[in-house]
Enzyme design. Structure first.
Site, PDB file in Angstrom:
ATOM      1  NE  ARG A  37      -7.499  60.016  49.695  1.00 23.18           N
ATOM      2  CZ  ARG A  37      -8.562  59.147  49.463  1.00 23.18           C
ATOM      3  NH1 ARG A  37      -9.910  59.995  49.354  1.00 23.18           N
ATOM      4  NH2 ARG A  37      -8.706  58.076  49.288  1.00 23.18           N
TER       5      ARG A  37
ATOM      6  CE  LYS B 141     -16.057  55.015  48.672  1.00 24.36           C
ATOM      7  NZ  LYS B 141     -14.619  55.644  48.044  1.00 24.36           N
TER       8      LYS B 141
ATOM      9  N   GLY C 157      -9.132  56.612  52.351  1.00 25.69           N
ATOM     10  CA  GLY C 157      -9.260  58.012  53.007  1.00 25.69           C
ATOM     11  C   GLY C 157      -9.776  57.939  54.397  1.00 25.69           C
TER      12      GLY C 157
ATOM     13  N   GLY D 175      -9.235  51.921  47.712  1.00 26.14           N
ATOM     14  CA  GLY D 175      -9.628  50.904  46.384  1.00 26.14           C
ATOM     15  C   GLY D 175      -8.496  50.759  45.607  1.00 26.14           C
TER      16      GLY D 175
HETATM   17  N1  LIG Z   1     -21.313  48.754  60.047  1.00 26.54           N
HETATM   18  C1  LIG Z   1     -21.377  50.047  59.150  1.00 26.54           C
HETATM   19  N2  LIG Z   1     -22.695  50.518  58.431  1.00 26.54           N
HETATM   20  C2  LIG Z   1     -22.382  51.660  57.712  1.00 26.54           C
HETATM   21  N3  LIG Z   1     -21.239  52.349  57.385  1.00 26.54           N
HETATM   22  C3  LIG Z   1     -20.378  51.995  58.158  1.00 26.54           C
HETATM   23  C4  LIG Z   1     -19.894  50.729  58.896  1.00 26.54           C
HETATM   24  N4  LIG Z   1     -18.773  50.574  59.144  1.00 26.54           N
HETATM   25  C5  LIG Z   1     -18.187  51.620  58.535  1.00 26.54           C
HETATM   26  N5  LIG Z   1     -18.990  52.344  57.852  1.00 26.54           N
HETATM   27  C6  LIG Z   1     -18.618  53.587  57.094  1.00 26.54           C
HETATM   28  O1  LIG Z   1     -17.537  53.145  56.026  1.00 26.54           O
HETATM   29  C7  LIG Z   1     -16.939  54.526  55.598  1.00 26.54           C
HETATM   30  C8  LIG Z   1     -16.002  54.250  55.257  1.00 26.54           C
HETATM   31  O2  LIG Z   1     -15.810  53.332  54.031  1.00 26.54           O
HETATM   32  P1  LIG Z   1     -14.894  53.238  52.887  1.00 26.54           P
HETATM   33  O3  LIG Z   1     -14.986  54.531  52.034  1.00 26.54           O
HETATM   34  O4  LIG Z   1     -15.221  51.831  52.309  1.00 26.54           O
HETATM   35  O5  LIG Z   1     -13.375  53.427  53.698  1.00 26.54           O
HETATM   36  P2  LIG Z   1     -11.834  53.962  52.840  1.00 26.54           P
HETATM   37  O6  LIG Z   1     -12.332  55.290  52.639  1.00 26.54           O
HETATM   38  O7  LIG Z   1     -11.172  53.677  54.022  1.00 26.54           O
HETATM   39  O8  LIG Z   1     -11.541  53.121  51.893  1.00 26.54           O
HETATM   40  C9  LIG Z   1     -16.863  55.308  56.990  1.00 26.54           C
HETATM   41  O9  LIG Z   1     -17.429  56.539  56.917  1.00 26.54           O
HETATM   42  C10 LIG Z   1     -17.965  54.455  58.107  1.00 26.54           C
HETATM   43  O10 LIG Z   1     -18.703  55.381  58.870  1.00 26.54           O
HETATM   44  O1  LIG Z   2     -11.758  57.950  48.179  1.00 26.19           O
HETATM   45  C1  LIG Z   2     -11.381  57.343  47.430  1.00 26.19           C
HETATM   46  O2  LIG Z   2     -11.217  55.798  47.532  1.00 26.19           O
HETATM   47  P1  LIG Z   2     -11.308  55.145  48.848  1.00 26.19           P
HETATM   48  O3  LIG Z   2     -12.528  55.511  49.521  1.00 26.19           O
HETATM   49  O4  LIG Z   2     -11.041  53.688  48.309  1.00 26.19           O
HETATM   50  O5  LIG Z   2     -10.020  55.550  49.452  1.00 26.19           O
HETATM   51  C2  LIG Z   2     -10.941  57.965  46.308  1.00 26.19           C
HETATM   52  O6  LIG Z   2     -10.928  59.243  46.186  1.00 26.19           O
HETATM   53  C3  LIG Z   2     -11.739  57.566  44.937  1.00 26.19           C
HETATM   54  O7  LIG Z   2     -12.960  57.986  45.063  1.00 26.19           O
HETATM   55  P2  LIG Z   2     -14.292  56.987  44.670  1.00 26.19           P
HETATM   56  O8  LIG Z   2     -14.397  55.657  45.163  1.00 26.19           O
HETATM   57  O9  LIG Z   2     -15.581  57.983  44.832  1.00 26.19           O
HETATM   58  O10 LIG Z   2     -14.001  56.871  43.012  1.00 26.19           O
END
Ligand SMILES: Nc1ncnc2c1ncn2[C@@H]1O[C@H](COP(=O)(O)OP(=O)(O)O)[C@@H](O)[C@H]1O
Ligand SMILES: O=C(OP(=O)(O)O)[C@H](O)COP(=O)(O)O
Length: 394
Positions: free
Chosen positions: A37, A198, A351, A374
């Site tokens: 990023r 998330k 991320g 997101g």
């Molecule tokens: N089964 C699980 N239980 C808890 N955490 C998990 C699981 N699978 C993946 N994760 C966690 O989810 C995190 C990423 O989630 P998220 O923020 O939603 O993805 P992104 O940043 O790609 O949008 C990673 O740090 C990973 O460790």
């Molecule tokens: O990491 C982010 O979103 P992402 O996990 O959906 O890629 C953005 O920086 C937004 O962060 P936030 O979901 O805490 O508002």
């Protein structure tokens, strides 16, 4: 959505520019573990500095809940940015107040300041007008280049544009362009893969995806709410109890819409959320009390890889497991490798997902690695992104 003005459409020379970036990067022990990023923002930062703007960078990091928290300071991020651009970056300890006003008032053209984490103020996530006004008072122009946070209506991503004119940076412009083209008339089969942690943020997206995709693959922490919805036990796995019914309705909707909804058939479970935990692979209907699913199992990974390789367009957001720990990385790795091999057009969002494809050395094999998770999902749903809506139309 109307086309938005960009930094190319305005004169920034000598102007104070409040440039919102998304430097919310993975960190470990105070170090940046993936700088995707930060690198993605370099073009805009360099352009503004070279044009003679006074560049005031602002970002959030993590979710410090409106309080100062040393674990979420942007100091290491500023150091990494300085290395990448080969210029001084003056990192401040706050994002508003006297220290900031004094620093801005002595800036020369081309200088770069990085403010402290804007989420140290509770007003940021509340999109508080007073805070937005204080950010706006620092600058003449607002530049939004934080695509990853463009789905958030916060003081530094949206509110600020009530007080000073806002335009987009290069990254935001490119993300909207590439994602818009891929999705306007998607090649089929069109597959979406959703995982990560998330759950609350992402589960809603599935509703709209079911109207568009041919295949939907669910993994990661998100999948256990579906496992529960299927009537199976999930032990200590991540489950959003109040979303189980919603998950059930999605299983039903997928049938009605003839969408192939793939849910895990096996899981790698552990007796603790730890790299040293005891681990076993079980069928999805056999997760025992005291165990938690931390990765999709090998059968699921093989099934998902097969679907990916047969797709013409694949979008992926959210890791399949806790890939940061070796024991739970296999599912994410296999999906990443299938993404690298497929002839279909591939888009990665988020991320941690971007960090995962970097870790498995396949980032350069993807057609587009989006900095937004997101944000890209909401954009694909056709929702307005508040951080974009507030910018000036061309
Ligand atoms: N089964 C699980 N239980 C808890 N955490 C998990 C699981 N699978 C993946 N994760 C966690 O989810 C995190 C990423 O989630 P998220 O923020 O939603 O993805 P992104 O940043 O790609 O949008 C990673 O740090 C990973 O460790
Ligand atoms: O990491 C982010 O979103 P992402 O996990 O959906 O890629 C953005 O920086 C937004 O962060 P936030 O979901 O805490 O508002």
């Amino acid at each position: 959505m109307n086309a938005k003005k960009t930094i190319k459409d305005i004169d920034v020379k000598g102007k104070r520019v409040f440039c919102r970036v998304d430097f919310n990067v993975p960190m470990e022990d105070g170090n940046v573990t993936d700088d995707t990023r930060i690198r993605a923002a370099v073009q805009t930062v360099n352009y503004l500095a070279e044009q003679g703007a006074k560049v005031i960078l602002a970002s959030h990091l993590g979710r410090p809940k409106g309080e100062v928290n040393k674990d979420f300071r942007l100091t290491a991020v500023g150091e990494r940015l300085a290395e990448l651009i080969g210029k001084d970056v003056k990192k401040l300890d706050s994002s508003i107040g006297e220290e900031v006003e004094n620093a801005v008032s002595t800036m020369d053209e081309g200088d770069i300041i990085l403010l402290e984490n804007v989420r140290f103020h509770a007003g940021e996530e509340k999109n508080d007008a007073d805070l937005a006004k204080k950010f706006a008072a620092l600058a003449d122009i607002f530049v939004n280049d934080a695509f990853g946070a463009a789905h958030r209506a916060h003081a530094s991503t949206a509110g600020i544009a009530e007080f000073i004119p806002g335009v987009s940076g290069f990254l935001l412009e490119k993300e909207l362009d590439v994602l818009g083209k891929a999705l306007s008339d998607p090649e089929r089969p069109f597959t979406a893969i959703i995982g990560g942690a998330k759950v609350k943020d992402k589960i809603g997206v599935i509703d709209n995806l079911l109207d568009n995709v041919d295949n939907l693959l669910i993994g990661g922490g998100l999948s256990y709410t579906f496992t529960k919805a299927q009537g199976y036990e999930t032990g200590n796995s991540l489950v959003e109890e109040d979303k189980i019914e919603l998950a059930q309705s999605f299983i039903q909707k997928a049938k009605e819409k003839n969408v192939n909804l793939y849910l895990p058939v096996d899981a790698v479970v552990a007796d603790a959320f730890s790299a040293e935990a005891n681990v076993q692979t079980v069928k999805i209907d056999s997760i025992q009390d005291g165990w938690m699913g931390l990765d999709i199992g090998p059968e699921t990974a093989a099934l998902y890889a097969d679907v990916i390789k047969k797709s013409k367009l694949v979008i992926w957001n959210g890791p399949m497991g806790v890939f940061e720990m070796e024991q739970f990385a296999a599912g994410t790795k296999q999906v990443a490798e299938a993404m690298a091999e497929t002839e279909g057009y591939t888009v990665i969002g988020g991320g941690d997902s971007a960090a995962a494809v970097e870790k498995f050395h396949v980032a350069d094999k993807m057609d587009h690695v989006s900095t937004g998770g997101g944000a890209s999902l909401e954009f694909m749903e056709g929702k307005e992104l508040p951080g974009v809506t507030v910018l000036q139309d061309k």
